[in-house]
Design an enzyme around this catalytic site. Structure first.
Site, PDB file in Angstrom:
ATOM      1  NE  ARG A 191      -3.640  -0.205   2.244  1.00 29.72           N
ATOM      2  CZ  ARG A 191      -4.640  -0.512   3.070  1.00 29.72           C
ATOM      3  NH1 ARG A 191      -5.002   0.320   4.003  1.00 29.72           N
ATOM      4  NH2 ARG A 191      -5.238  -1.661   2.970  1.00 29.72           N
ATOM      5  CG  HIS A 218      -6.229  -1.307  -6.191  1.00 30.68           C
ATOM      6  ND1 HIS A 218      -4.970  -1.648  -5.747  1.00 30.68           N
ATOM      7  CD2 HIS A 218      -6.648  -0.335  -5.366  1.00 30.68           C
ATOM      8  CE1 HIS A 218      -4.652  -0.914  -4.715  1.00 30.68           C
ATOM      9  NE2 HIS A 218      -5.645  -0.094  -4.444  1.00 30.68           N
ATOM     10  CE1 TYR A 278     -20.220  15.643 -11.765  1.00 33.84           C
ATOM     11  CE2 TYR A 278     -21.257  15.605 -13.915  1.00 33.84           C
ATOM     12  CZ  TYR A 278     -21.362  15.679 -12.542  1.00 33.84           C
ATOM     13  OH  TYR A 278     -22.571  15.792 -11.950  1.00 33.84           O
TER      14      TYR A 278
END
Lengths: 399, 364
Positions: free
Chosen positions: A38, A84, A128
């Site tokens: 991570r 993931h 968007y």
């Protein structure tokens, strides 16, 4: 709750588990997973697993710098579905950061739409915005089709993902990385690629070059937001030698005379990692609390550039003293830590000095070297399966 | 494979004949030109279009280039030095694309040494300079009233408490506080509580040990010197610059032991020292007989059979010694008149001249 209500395990397999031991085991595996999977970047390509998977997914979607943009949702969806198995917002946040030119010295993602700004505004939702890769990301992927790196199965075994990116670009030092794992953290500031290249070339010629010699080429970090590093040479050197230290970074300011003895100070660059709007708010608070007697007013006149106007109380105030006050009390001067803690060969976290970080060649990658990749070789009848690819010239070394 | 194509071109007519006439064209081709299976297959799959001679030339050049590259790659794989050379070349290309002359490659962060701005000046400029009167009570409560006044409000003290001393200062000044243990603590003028309240105990602001009391409070002036003395009669000269401390603990200046206490810290205003003991003996000697130290026990100022030091004053020999008695009258004696009392330090001294205050202090 009586004993009858507790369901017994199947097959009557009962165990007495020591709580302390169970907690230790589970927390240890969590800690290890945050360290290796991570928060800490790989020393070879400078990427954390989430970034690597984003770039790999974008490659599979063929989002090169000259292709059309595709919706971010598509990228995020592919990354979640295939590679993931974590939150979508975190993946999108990671991708947004890769696209911000004030956060990344050499952005890896070219974003279209609202990707946030230095005032701290967030990006638009992923339905968007649109994105594609930049030239830098393409360089990182160079040679991946020619079997330059190992692939491992994904979390559900249905696909393959690269263990590390082959990378014709010194991403770890160029873009830097910050992360907090359990028990350790990392903070590598960004640097200038041309300087890293020069240092690498020097290191190839002189494999036993010292960090002091390398610092002739790399005098220090190079932040995307600019600024002035006020740190004595000796302290930068010792930070690079040990891999731990910190740098004092100041804003860039100029004095603008307005005639008749009156002047104003204009700040054109602020330190890395500082949100401009919060900075101005804090200065205004201090001004109202009368903690800055030399300051009269502060205005944010930024447009596409950064322009903070600071007005002194009188033209007789020494600008150097006024700025010293501000540097001491506000984020106009920031301390950037250095903790080059990265995953050596992708597995073992280690704090490295500058030399280890920039020396070229990896013993594992030495089996694959080449110039221009060609596809004809895969079908070569002469049997020599010379896997052709470029390997990262800037990565950890065994030296 | 390309070898196969080239052989086909060279013997094009024969190849066509074989394909047209033979049943098993592939086997015949293999037999006729010693081709491999793959090569023969490729020839059979060739398009008629590609019979153009142009294609042949292209094929030839492609073959040449690939053969070159293959040998280049094999050499690369063989030689480590060549590998490094290749990497160096690639690094050089990267450097060119992202060099210092490009927009993205230009260095953005510059360097500078540590700036040499006086930090004290910066610190003081942060405080607004205003006059204050610092009031210290007997029980150790301190506050600062705005402005320089001599009138103090009795109601400003707690019951049973009263004024010990007051000092005129500025908010930018530092105030030095002497404790009976011989320690000097530093207080910032701007940090003192406001005048309207009853103040704050000094012990909250600085660490004064148990059993110690406050002796004196004064404004720090750089360059000035003071004579510090214990009740027993030991003392020395110390520069005020040495007394400044940055921590709450303060600085140990006069080393006192047992029941000894620091009693006085008086500014040096001349070259002569006058001391008077509790036994009402006055002694005058030159200040040059006292050592100047930063810290220590000091030297004996006056010899006492019983009791200790009562008061100390410095004066200039040219100006003479002056004192005021309880009614406010000022007496002064020039050096000529003080002849009887001038002696070596650490001697006993003599009874003071007439008119000396009853309370054995230089200020009645």
């Amino acid at each position: 709750m009586s004993d009858d209500d507790i369901p017994s395990p199947e097959d009557g397999a009962e165990r007495i588990v020591d709580l302390r031991q169970a907690l230790e085991e589970r927390y240890l595996s969590y800690a290890l997973s945050t360290i290796t999977q991570r928060a800490l970047p790989d020393a070879r390509d400078g990427l954390k697993p989430v970034h690597r998977r984003i770039i790999h997914a974008m490659r599979l979607l063929r989002l090169g710098p000259n292709e059309a943009f595709k919706k971010s949702a598509k990228v995020v969806g592919d990354v979640i579905g295939s590679f993931h198995p974590h939150g979508d917002q975190s993946i999108y946040d990671a991708m947004v950061r890769l696209a911000q030119d004030f956060a990344m010295r050499y952005p890896l993602v070219d974003g279209q739409g609202n990707f946030g700004n230095i005032d701290g505004d967030g990006a638009a939702a992923y339905r968007y915005t649109e994105a594609r890769m930049t030239d830098v990301a393409m360089r990182l992927l160079e040679g991946i089709t020619e079997n330059a790196v190992d692939f491992k199965p994904t979390y559900d075994g249905s696909n393959d993902e690269p263990v590390v990116l082959p990378g014709n670009f010194p991403n770890l030092l160029a873009n830097g990385s910050q992360g907090i794992a359990v028990g350790m953290a990392t903070s590598v500031p960004p640097h200038n690629v041309a300087e890293i290249c020069e240092a690498a070339l020097h290191l190839i010629m002189n494999p036993s070059a010292t960090v002091a010699e390398l610092m002739q080429f790399i005098p220090g970090p190079d932040f995307p937001t600019g600024g002035i590093l006020v740190e004595p040479q000796a302290s930068i050197l010792s930070a690079y030698e040990t891999g731990r230290g910190s740098f004092r970074l100041r804003s860039r300011w100029v004095r603008e005379d307005k005639g008749r003895g009156v002047y104003q100070i204009v700040v054109t660059e602020i330190p890395y990692g500082v949100q401009k709007s919060k900075l101005v708010e804090k200065i205004a608070e201090l001004l109202l609390a009368k903690k800055l007697p030399l300051l009269k007013d502060i205005r944010d006149e930024s447009a596409d550039d950064i322009r903070l106007v600071i007005e002194p109380r009188a033209g007789t105030v020494d600008p150097a003293i006024l700025m010293e006050q501000l540097f001491k009390l506000t984020d106009l001067e920031q301390r950037i830590p250095l903790n080059m803690n990265v995953l050596d060969r992708g597995t073992i976290p280690r704090v490295m000095s500058l030399r280890r970080r920039s020396s070229p060649g990896s013993s594992t990658a030495r089996t694959c070297w080449s110039g221009a990749p060609t596809t004809g070789w895969a079908k070569s009848p002469d049997g020599s399966k010379c896997s052709t690819a470029t390997s990262s010239p800037i990565s950890t070394s065994t030296r | 494979m390309l070898d196969g194509y080239i052989i086909a071109y060279l013997n094009l007519d024969e190849v066509i004949r074989i394909i047209r006439e033979e049943d098993d064209a592939k086997a015949s081709l293999i037999a006729a030109f010693s081709l491999t299976d793959v090569q023969a297959e490729a020839i059979l799959n060739m398009r008629l279009r590609s019979l153009r001679k142009l294609e042949e030339i292209e094929l030839r050049t492609e073959h040449k280039a690939l053969t070159e590259e293959k040998s280049h790659l094999e050499a690369l794989l063989a030689s480590e030095r060549k590998q490094w050379g290749e990497i160096a070349r690639q690094i050089g290309e990267l450097k060119k694309d992202y060099g210092q002359d490009t927009e993205i490659g230009r260095r953005r962060t510059s360097f500078s040494g540590v700036s040499d701005v006086d930090l004290d000046e910066v610190a003081t400029s942060m405080i607004e300079r205003e006059p204050i009167t610092v009031i210290l009570s007997e029980k150790g409560w301190i506050r600062a009233i705005k402005g320089h006044t001599t009138e103090i409000d009795e109601k400003g003290f707690k019951t049973g408490d009263r004024l010990k001393l007051m000092v005129h200062a500025q908010t930018t000044d530092k105030l030095l506080l002497l404790s009976t243990g011989g320690k000097v603590h530093t207080l910032g003028g701007d940090k003192l509580p406001g005048g309207r309240s009853q103040g704050e105990p000094v012990r909250l602001m600085v660490d004064i040990e148990e059993g110690q009391d406050l002796v004196d409070l004064f404004v720090y002036r750089p360059g000035r010197k003071r004579v510090i003395a214990s009740r027993k009669g030991d003392g020395f000269v110390v520069a005020e610059d040495e007394l400044i401390a940055n921590t709450r603990k303060g600085k140990q200046v006069l080393n006192v032991s047992g029941t000894e206490e620091a009693k006085l810290i008086v500014p040096v205003e001349g070259d002569m020292v006058a001391v008077i003991g509790e036994n009402r003996k006055l002694l005058v000697f030159g200040i040059d007989q006292l050592p100047e130290m930063g810290r220590g026990k000091g030297v004996r100022l006056q010899k006492y059979k019983d009791g200790g030091l009562s008061d100390l004053k410095t004066f200039a020999a040219s100006a003479g010694l002056t004192w005021t008695d309880s009614s406010g009258r000022t007496y002064s004696k020039s050096m000529a008149d003080l002849g009887e009392w001038v002696a070596e330090r650490a001697t006993a001294g003599r009874q003071p001249p007439t008119g000396f205050p009853r309370n054995n202090r230089f200020t009645g």
